[in-house]
Design an enzyme around this catalytic site. Structure first.
Site, PDB file in Angstrom:
ATOM      1  N   ASP A 143      37.356  42.485  57.595  1.00  0.00           N
ATOM      2  CA  ASP A 143      37.361  41.742  57.523  1.00  0.00           C
ATOM      3  C   ASP A 143      38.154  40.444  56.781  1.00  0.00           C
ATOM      4  OD1 ASP A 143      35.013  39.338  57.370  1.00  0.00           O
ATOM      5  OD2 ASP A 143      34.109  39.602  55.616  1.00  0.00           O
ATOM      6  N   HIS A 150      35.460  27.947  53.475  1.00  0.00           N
ATOM      7  CA  HIS A 150      34.682  28.244  52.566  1.00  0.00           C
ATOM      8  C   HIS A 150      35.217  29.418  51.136  1.00  0.00           C
ATOM      9  CE1 HIS A 150      32.342  32.260  51.078  1.00  0.00           C
ATOM     10  NE2 HIS A 150      33.160  32.710  51.510  1.00  0.00           N
ATOM     11  N   GLN A 257      28.556  42.287  44.456  1.00  0.00           N
ATOM     12  CA  GLN A 257      29.864  41.657  44.280  1.00  0.00           C
ATOM     13  C   GLN A 257      30.578  40.949  43.536  1.00  0.00           C
ATOM     14  OE1 GLN A 257      30.268  38.450  47.615  1.00  0.00           O
ATOM     15  NE2 GLN A 257      31.900  38.293  47.814  1.00  0.00           N
ATOM     16  N   TYR A 261      33.955  42.964  42.770  1.00  0.00           N
ATOM     17  CA  TYR A 261      35.450  42.844  43.110  1.00  0.00           C
ATOM     18  C   TYR A 261      37.406  43.074  42.196  1.00  0.00           C
ATOM     19  CZ  TYR A 261      36.069  38.014  41.814  1.00  0.00           C
ATOM     20  OH  TYR A 261      36.569  36.277  41.287  1.00  0.00           O
ATOM     21  N   THR A 274      26.758  45.058  58.649  1.00  0.00           N
ATOM     22  CA  THR A 274      27.017  43.597  59.393  1.00  0.00           C
ATOM     23  C   THR A 274      26.064  44.015  60.761  1.00  0.00           C
ATOM     24  OG1 THR A 274      29.118  45.115  58.075  1.00  0.00           O
ATOM     25  CG2 THR A 274      29.054  42.829  59.914  1.00  0.00           C
TER      26      THR A 274
HETATM   27 MN    MN Z   1      33.172  37.964  54.829  1.00  0.00          MN
END
Ligand code: MN
Length: 459
Positions: A143, A150, A257, A261, A274
């Site tokens: 991904d 974003h 996350q 992360y 997903t």
């Molecule tokens: Mn994504």
């Protein structure tokens, strides 16, 4: 190699499959996306077969091939292999164009070869009578993070002093996703349990159901042809390796996350599910909707030479309109239409799909037929075009207001027609992604839908 508009893109083409001529269909004869159809026999044994979508029908390729109608364009044994990436992996771009042209010709209103053949009766099946799966078997999934809007919004929330890290404008940033949990549209999504970020800095995390569950509006890019280990794909060849595109929802647990992360990127906050749309729209069908790559603002660096190609700069973008809708359980129970949360376009992406694929293989990593590349959340410059709830319900505007709001606090709720409010997803919520391409002088084509309903966490 430039993309060429050919006779298969002619907007006046009509099909003898009547539903394909409906102006509202996503699947006119100019589109012909691929899916796999799942059939069950009387003993409940299932069979998979590759098909193209035409109007509200599926055309079963194996049956068409068996009577010799595809002999000139494809090996019949390959069609029986059922997987589109296997059918396509050895084809050159010219061969793919010939395959498409033959399918268009067989379905054209003025062609009687298939329409007048006995096989037509069995080869066409109403799409709503069979289960459909993506046309490829996803063995590997990566991904990306290719929308600068974003990346800037999320970066501002997570790292107010340092929103866009120094690598962003040089590298198409990505992480290795999990292929086994890539599911097809309609599969229920179980709210994940996980370690949730501590309420206060320096505090301990808790373990339990994710409280900040989100969707991410993305496109999936499917690899048709791989490369040998150690042999990178040159930017000018990258699109020859791409089969087509689908809609993709990268479900994300924001509280997991935020905690996990650093320093290696997302892990369990993403790998629980997903969703992809079953329809895979081929690069050949998308030719009329090509556009220049996003113009980099003055002052941004030029990509390095291995990521720069003149043709990719002039035609590497894709004008695909994308919309996200939400329907809560209460809304569905009251027969209310889903509400639209956002509308944006894939043309706003900072990196092209060719740059993402080239970067991925630039170290010699071998891509394989059927690999899935997610684009990253597709957000545009306006609030209406933000591609996830993390951005949509955030009050901050990085371009006007440097004040920072922590995720989960001081958010603007989205009001639903039932009076319910949402900052993140609740159990029973359904997210629906739709995508389509429109351009004057060409037939509108669509991607169908990518849906998923949130189910309560396992306690
Ligand atoms: Mn994504």
């Amino acid at each position: 190699m430039p993309y060429e508009i050919d006779e298969t893109h002619d907007q006046s083409l009509q099909s003898w499959v009547e539903s394909a001529n409906d102006p509202a269909t996503d699947f006119p004869i100019q589109n012909l996306p691929f899916v796999r159809a799942v059939f069950a026999d009387e003993e409940d044994r299932t069979f998979l077969t590759s098909a193209v979508v035409i109007g509200d029908q599926l055309l079963i390729l194996e049956l068409v091939a068996q009577v010799g109608l595809l002999d000139e364009v494809v090996d019949t044994d390959l069609i029986e292999s059922m997987l589109l990436d296997e059918i396509y992996s050895d084809m050159t771009r010219n061969e793919r164009q010939r395959f498409r042209a033959r399918l268009v010709s067989l379905l054209s209103a003025d062609n009687d070869e298939l329409k007048g053949h006995d096989v037509a009766e069995h080869a066409l099946v109403p799409m709503n009578e069979v289960q459909t799966l993506p046309a490829f078997e996803c063995h590997d999934y990566t991904d990306f993070y290719a929308s600068v809007y974003h990346a800037t919004n999320v970066g501002t929330m997570f790292r107010p002093d340092n929103p866009l890290l120094p690598n962003y404008k040089w590298i198409p940033v990505g992480y290795h996703g999990r292929a086994s949990s890539v599911v097809t549209s309609g599969t229920p999504i179980r709210r994940p349990n996980g370690q949730l970020s501590p309420a206060e800095e320096g505090g301990a995390p808790s373990f339990g159901p994710c409280k900040l569950l989100d969707y991410e509006l993305e496109m999936g890019v499917v690899v048709a042809r791989g490369n040998e280990l150690g042999q990178p794909i040159a930017i000018g060849d990258a699109e020859d390796h791409i089969l087509g595109m689908c809609l993709l929802n990268d479900w994300s647990a924001r509280d997991m996350q935020k905690w996990e992360y650093v320093p290696l990127g997302p892990f369990l906050a993403k790998s629980f599910a997903t969703t992809v749309s079953p329809c895979l729209v081929t690069m050949e069908a998308l030719v009329p909707f090509r556009c220049p790559a996003m113009q980099r603002p003055d002052g941004d660096p030029k990509p390095l030479p291995h990521l720069t190609d003149e043709h990719d700069q002039s035609q590497g973008g894709l004008d695909i309109t994308l919309e996200v809708f939400l329907a809560s359980k209460q809304m569905r129970d009251q027969d209310m239409e889903p509400i639209r949360l956002s509308k944006g376009s894939f043309k706003d992406m900072y990196w092209t799909i060719a740059q993402m694929l080239t970067h991925h293989s630039s170290n010699g990593c071998n891509m394989q037929a059927g690999d899935l590349l997610g684009s990253g959340t597709i957000s545009g410059p306006t609030r209406e075009s933000r591609g996830c709830l993390l951005e949509m319900t955030w009050d901050g505007d990085p371009f006007a207001n440097p004040a920072v709001i922590k995720p989960g606090t001081e958010r603007t709720a989205i009001e639903l027609p039932t009076g319910e409010e949402r900052k993140f997803l609740a159990d029973g919520d359904e997210i629906i992604i739709r995508g389509y391409c429109e351009r004057d002088g060409y037939r509108r084509i669509g991607f169908g839908e990518c849906r998923g309903i949130i189910e309560p966490a396992v306690i």
